[in-house]
Design a protein around this motif. Structure first.
Motif, mmCIF file in Angstrom:
data_model
loop_
_atom_site.group_PDB
_atom_site.id
_atom_site.type_symbol
_atom_site.label_atom_id
_atom_site.label_comp_id
_atom_site.label_asym_id
_atom_site.label_seq_id
_atom_site.Cartn_x
_atom_site.Cartn_y
_atom_site.Cartn_z
ATOM 1 N N ASP A 1 0.831 -1.200 0.000
ATOM 2 C CA ASP A 1 0.000 0.000 0.000
ATOM 3 C C ASP A 1 0.868 1.253 0.000
ATOM 4 O O ASP A 1 1.857 1.349 0.732
ATOM 5 N N VAL A 2 0.477 2.204 -0.840
ATOM 6 C CA VAL A 2 1.120 3.517 -0.880
ATOM 7 C C VAL A 2 0.038 4.560 -0.645
ATOM 8 O O VAL A 2 -0.973 4.558 -1.346
ATOM 9 N N PRO A 3 0.198 5.430 0.336
ATOM 10 C CA PRO A 3 -0.864 6.395 0.644
ATOM 11 C C PRO A 3 -1.181 7.292 -0.550
ATOM 12 O O PRO A 3 -0.287 7.763 -1.252
ATOM 13 N N GLY A 4 -2.467 7.517 -0.777
ATOM 14 C CA GLY A 4 -2.897 8.452 -1.795
ATOM 15 C C GLY A 4 -3.007 7.835 -3.166
ATOM 16 O O GLY A 4 -2.221 6.962 -3.545
ATOM 17 N N THR A 5 -3.997 8.277 -3.921
ATOM 18 C CA THR A 5 -4.165 7.858 -5.308
ATOM 19 C C THR A 5 -3.748 9.003 -6.214
ATOM 20 O O THR A 5 -4.249 10.123 -6.061
ATOM 21 N N PRO A 6 -2.833 8.800 -7.145
ATOM 22 C CA PRO A 6 -2.412 9.910 -8.015
ATOM 23 C C PRO A 6 -3.569 10.399 -8.868
ATOM 24 O O PRO A 6 -4.440 9.624 -9.274
ATOM 25 N N ALA A 7 -3.591 11.705 -9.130
ATOM 26 C CA ALA A 7 -4.655 12.268 -9.954
ATOM 27 C C ALA A 7 -4.627 11.687 -11.360
ATOM 28 O O ALA A 7 -5.660 11.510 -11.996
ATOM 29 N N HIS B 1 4.065 0.368 -25.888
ATOM 30 C CA HIS B 1 3.014 0.112 -24.900
ATOM 31 C C HIS B 1 2.890 1.333 -24.006
ATOM 32 O O HIS B 1 3.794 1.643 -23.238
ATOM 33 N N ILE B 2 1.757 2.023 -24.123
ATOM 34 C CA ILE B 2 1.497 3.229 -23.354
ATOM 35 C C ILE B 2 0.170 3.049 -22.645
ATOM 36 O O ILE B 2 -0.778 2.502 -23.201
ATOM 37 N N VAL B 3 0.111 3.516 -21.416
ATOM 38 C CA VAL B 3 -1.149 3.489 -20.686
ATOM 39 C C VAL B 3 -1.276 4.791 -19.904
ATOM 40 O O VAL B 3 -0.300 5.295 -19.331
ATOM 41 N N GLU B 4 -2.460 5.369 -19.926
ATOM 42 C CA GLU B 4 -2.771 6.571 -19.172
ATOM 43 C C GLU B 4 -3.934 6.255 -18.242
ATOM 44 O O GLU B 4 -4.962 5.724 -18.681
ATOM 45 N N LEU B 5 -3.793 6.565 -16.950
ATOM 46 C CA LEU B 5 -4.807 6.253 -15.954
ATOM 47 C C LEU B 5 -5.263 7.524 -15.263
ATOM 48 O O LEU B 5 -4.455 8.408 -14.969
ATOM 49 N N ASP B 6 -6.549 7.601 -14.981
ATOM 50 C CA ASP B 6 -7.103 8.616 -14.105
ATOM 51 C C ASP B 6 -8.360 8.040 -13.471
ATOM 52 O O ASP B 6 -8.632 6.839 -13.585
ATOM 53 N N ALA B 7 -9.144 8.871 -12.832
ATOM 54 C CA ALA B 7 -10.305 8.380 -12.095
ATOM 55 C C ALA B 7 -11.380 7.802 -12.999
ATOM 56 O O ALA B 7 -12.209 7.001 -12.551
ATOM 57 N N THR B 8 -11.393 8.176 -14.277
ATOM 58 C CA THR B 8 -12.434 7.684 -15.186
ATOM 59 C C THR B 8 -12.120 6.314 -15.756
ATOM 60 O O THR B 8 -13.027 5.557 -16.108
#
Length: 222
Positions: free
Chosen positions: A71-77, A138-145
């Motif tokens: 576990d790492v505190p916080g979720t990156p934006a 191989h590229i991946v972009e993550l956010d809340a959506t």
């Protein structure tokens, strides 16, 4: 790598010594053994590097899941993994292949460059048909959506991600649900996704991708 570099340096030094000995007449020009001896350090360094690399890969395979589960505190934006300019990356790969094939044509007989030439044609065809993903981009972009795979022209919402598994150099996302695609590359990627039921994202830091994806999934389901 240090063993390989050291063996290569000793090999170069050995060949310089052999060349000097031949020029000064200390050994015969047709002597085979002095020419072969300098290869021993290089081969030894290569074998040692391969053994160490294999053991390191096994160690990573055994520990990567535990590291990703930390576990790492916080979720990156937002998180982006992979090269920023995929078409430039694909172009550099294509240029490298083209220059290599051209060098083979110039330096070798036709019978020796037929196979590399055929491989170049196959790789180029795969890139033209399947898009940048065929070149290993191989590229991946993550956010809340959700997550986006630009190389496949595909976007996957978190509601369609059913889980993930992590291994050295790869994160496998199990996808079952609607996805958004664009263009023929996206349509082909979607058909492959529907057939396999998962998508693999290649990355040198799979633990970061898996950790962030799990945080997003947990936040979206809570």
């Amino acid at each position: 790598m240090w063993a390989l570099f050291g063996g290569f340096a000793l090999t170069v030094a050995g060949y310089v010594a052999v060349w000097y000995a031949m020029r000064t007449g200390r050994i015969a020009d047709d002597a085979d053994l002095p020419v072969l001896l300098p290869m021993i350090p290089c081969v030894g360094g290569l074998v040692y590097m391969l053994v160490v690399a294999n053991r390191g890969r096994r160690l990573i395979d055994r520990s990567i899941e535990a590291v990703a589960a930390t576990d790492v505190p916080g979720t990156p934006a937002a998180l982006r993994i992979g090269p920023a300019h995929r078409w430039a990356y694909v172009g550099s790969i294509g240029a490298f292949l083209a220059v290599g094939a051209g060098a083979l044509v110039v330096l070798a007989d036709p019978a020796q460059w037929v196979c590399p030439g055929v491989m170049l044609v196959l790789v180029s065809t795969a890139i033209a048909y399947n898009g940048p993903a065929a070149a290993g981009v191989h590229i991946v972009e993550l956010d809340a959506t959700g997550l986006r795979l630009p190389q496949a022209s595909m976007a996957v919402p978190w509601t369609s991600v059913r889980g993930l598994t992590v291994a050295a150099g790869r994160v496998r996302l199990r996808v079952s649900g609607p996805v958004t695609v664009a263009g023929r590359f996206g349509e082909r990627a979607e058909r492959r996704l529907r057939k396999l039921g998962y998508v693999d994202v290649q990355t040198a830091r799979p633990e970061d991708l898996a950790r962030a994806a799990r945080q997003y999934l947990t936040a979206g389901r809570s």
